[in-house]
Scaffold this motif. Structure first.
Motif, mmCIF file in Angstrom:
data_model
loop_
_atom_site.group_PDB
_atom_site.id
_atom_site.type_symbol
_atom_site.label_atom_id
_atom_site.label_comp_id
_atom_site.label_asym_id
_atom_site.label_seq_id
_atom_site.Cartn_x
_atom_site.Cartn_y
_atom_site.Cartn_z
ATOM 1 N N GLN A 63 6.196 0.522 9.887
ATOM 2 C CA GLN A 63 4.835 0.943 9.565
ATOM 3 C C GLN A 63 3.796 0.108 10.298
ATOM 4 O O GLN A 63 2.863 0.644 10.907
ATOM 5 C CB GLN A 63 4.603 0.811 8.055
ATOM 6 C CG GLN A 63 4.723 2.085 7.289
ATOM 7 C CD GLN A 63 4.375 1.905 5.817
ATOM 8 O OE1 GLN A 63 4.206 0.793 5.312
ATOM 9 N NE2 GLN A 63 4.294 3.011 5.116
ATOM 10 N N TYR A 70 12.716 6.752 12.505
ATOM 11 C CA TYR A 70 13.160 7.307 11.232
ATOM 12 C C TYR A 70 14.263 6.407 10.681
ATOM 13 O O TYR A 70 15.186 6.024 11.398
ATOM 14 C CB TYR A 70 13.675 8.743 11.351
ATOM 15 C CG TYR A 70 13.557 9.442 10.018
ATOM 16 C CD1 TYR A 70 12.425 10.196 9.720
ATOM 17 C CD2 TYR A 70 14.538 9.290 9.037
ATOM 18 C CE1 TYR A 70 12.288 10.798 8.476
ATOM 19 C CE2 TYR A 70 14.398 9.890 7.801
ATOM 20 C CZ TYR A 70 13.271 10.641 7.521
ATOM 21 O OH TYR A 70 13.122 11.214 6.283
ATOM 22 N N ASP A 99 9.751 5.492 -2.336
ATOM 23 C CA ASP A 99 9.097 6.800 -2.332
ATOM 24 C C ASP A 99 7.575 6.673 -2.260
ATOM 25 O O ASP A 99 6.904 7.535 -1.684
ATOM 26 C CB ASP A 99 9.495 7.595 -3.572
ATOM 27 C CG ASP A 99 10.960 8.028 -3.532
ATOM 28 O OD1 ASP A 99 11.611 7.795 -2.492
ATOM 29 O OD2 ASP A 99 11.440 8.574 -4.538
ATOM 30 N N ALA A 104 7.666 9.231 4.078
ATOM 31 C CA ALA A 104 7.305 10.048 5.234
ATOM 32 C C ALA A 104 8.249 9.846 6.412
ATOM 33 O O ALA A 104 8.379 10.734 7.263
ATOM 34 C CB ALA A 104 5.873 9.740 5.663
ATOM 35 N N PHE A 105 8.907 8.694 6.479
ATOM 36 C CA PHE A 105 9.775 8.423 7.630
ATOM 37 C C PHE A 105 11.101 7.783 7.243
ATOM 38 O O PHE A 105 11.797 7.208 8.081
ATOM 39 C CB PHE A 105 9.058 7.508 8.643
ATOM 40 C CG PHE A 105 8.726 6.137 8.110
ATOM 41 C CD1 PHE A 105 9.602 5.075 8.277
ATOM 42 C CD2 PHE A 105 7.536 5.910 7.442
ATOM 43 C CE1 PHE A 105 9.302 3.817 7.788
ATOM 44 C CE2 PHE A 105 7.224 4.653 6.945
ATOM 45 C CZ PHE A 105 8.116 3.594 7.123
ATOM 46 N N THR A 107 14.710 7.932 4.397
ATOM 47 C CA THR A 107 15.506 8.641 3.393
ATOM 48 C C THR A 107 16.534 7.683 2.797
ATOM 49 O O THR A 107 17.177 6.918 3.517
ATOM 50 C CB THR A 107 16.245 9.842 4.014
ATOM 51 O OG1 THR A 107 15.290 10.752 4.559
ATOM 52 C CG2 THR A 107 17.085 10.566 2.972
#
Length: 291
Positions: A63, A70, A99, A104-105, A107
């Protein structure tokens, strides 16, 4: 200290937002920030996330550097014989944090390492962090299972390369595999091995590897000191949490004792006010005079 040929501003300035306990990875957080900034991986995968200390730092660095990376965290969040087995609250805690900040990037994959590997295309992963079960057989299996998924830019991190107790075998596999690739490693905070697996690693990663070959001792000391600051923060927060917990426990005990005392006083008062107590008063008075 001889200045290394690679700028270290990212590591010097990085301040992790998530500091949790246990903090087995805390000492490597500054290097993680530097590696993300220099490597700029397109896809990052962490095998073994536990409380998310290392993974949160990776995501935060992505960030802060505004990278198109990702990130994937793979874990069952059940634990194992080395990390210990833990409850659902560990997963829920990291999920809430993740979360709210990184969805956004990034999982979280709640599955086994082998099952997760089938979801990644060959030669797609630039940075792989292996931190699952630490037996020789397990870490070797993880490396070779994911090796086809690694790109020509790939770097692999192995945590706990310095632990040589019980059936920990990362050190053994690291000694074996590091012969085949450019590499460097850290000895502090249980050890961290950095393996340049890809045939075409980024120039800044190659420069970092060269810096370690020239100034390894100085860089070891620098990153141990930087990481020590993060470890100190983690220990301080954990001690404060334990003290607060002890105070809460003491206050609860005091409250229970006060309630018990109030209840006893109330019962005594009821007895003193009862009719049978008033009727038997002469007998109690007589008892004081009769042997």
């Amino acid at each position: 200290m001889i200045a290394p040929p690679v700028a270290l501003d990212s590591a010097l300035l990085f301040a992790p937002e998530r500091i949790v306990w246990p903090a087995n990875w805390a000492g490597h957080i500054p290097f993680a920030a530097l590696l993300i900034a220099r490597h700029k991986p397109r896809v990052l995968v962490e095998l073994g996330t536990h409380n998310g200390f290392s993974y949160s730092a990776f995501c935060q660095a992505v960030q802060e550097n505004s990278l198109n990376t990702y990130c994937h965290a793979v874990d069952t969040w059940e634990g194992d014989e080395h990390s210990g087995y833990y409850g659902e609250h560990i997963y829920q805690d990291i999920k809430r944090w993740h979360d709210a900040r990184f969805a956004a990037f990034s999982t979280l994959h709640r599955t086994t390492f082998d099952e997760a590997a089938t979801a990644f295309a060959p030669a797609s992963i630039d940075l792989l962090h292996i931190d699952g079960l630490h037996t020789y057989e397990a870490v070797r299996h993880d490396f070779y299972t994911w090796l086809p998924k690694l790109s020509s830019r790939a770097v692999v991190l192995f945590h706990d390369t310095e632990i040589r107790q019980a059936d920990f075998g990362v050190w053994q596999f690291w000694k074996e595999i590091s012969v085949d690739y450019p590499h460097f490693s850290f000895t502090h905070c249980n050890g961290l091995g950095v393996l340049l697996v890809g045939d075409h690693p980024p120039a800044e990663v190659k420069a970092l590897c060269k810096a370690f070959s020239l100034h390894g001792q100085h860089l070891q000391q620098l990153f141990a000191r930087l990481g020590g600051n993060v470890e100190w923060q983690a220990r301080s927060r954990e001690l404060k949490r334990q003290l607060d917990q002890q105070r809460e426990h003491d206050e609860r005990e005091k409250k229970v004792l006060r309630q018990q005392l109030d209840h006893a006083c109330m019962n005594i008062q009821k007895l003193l006010n009862s009719r049978s107590w008033r009727i038997t008063r002469p007998l109690r008075a007589l008892g004081r005079w009769v042997p």
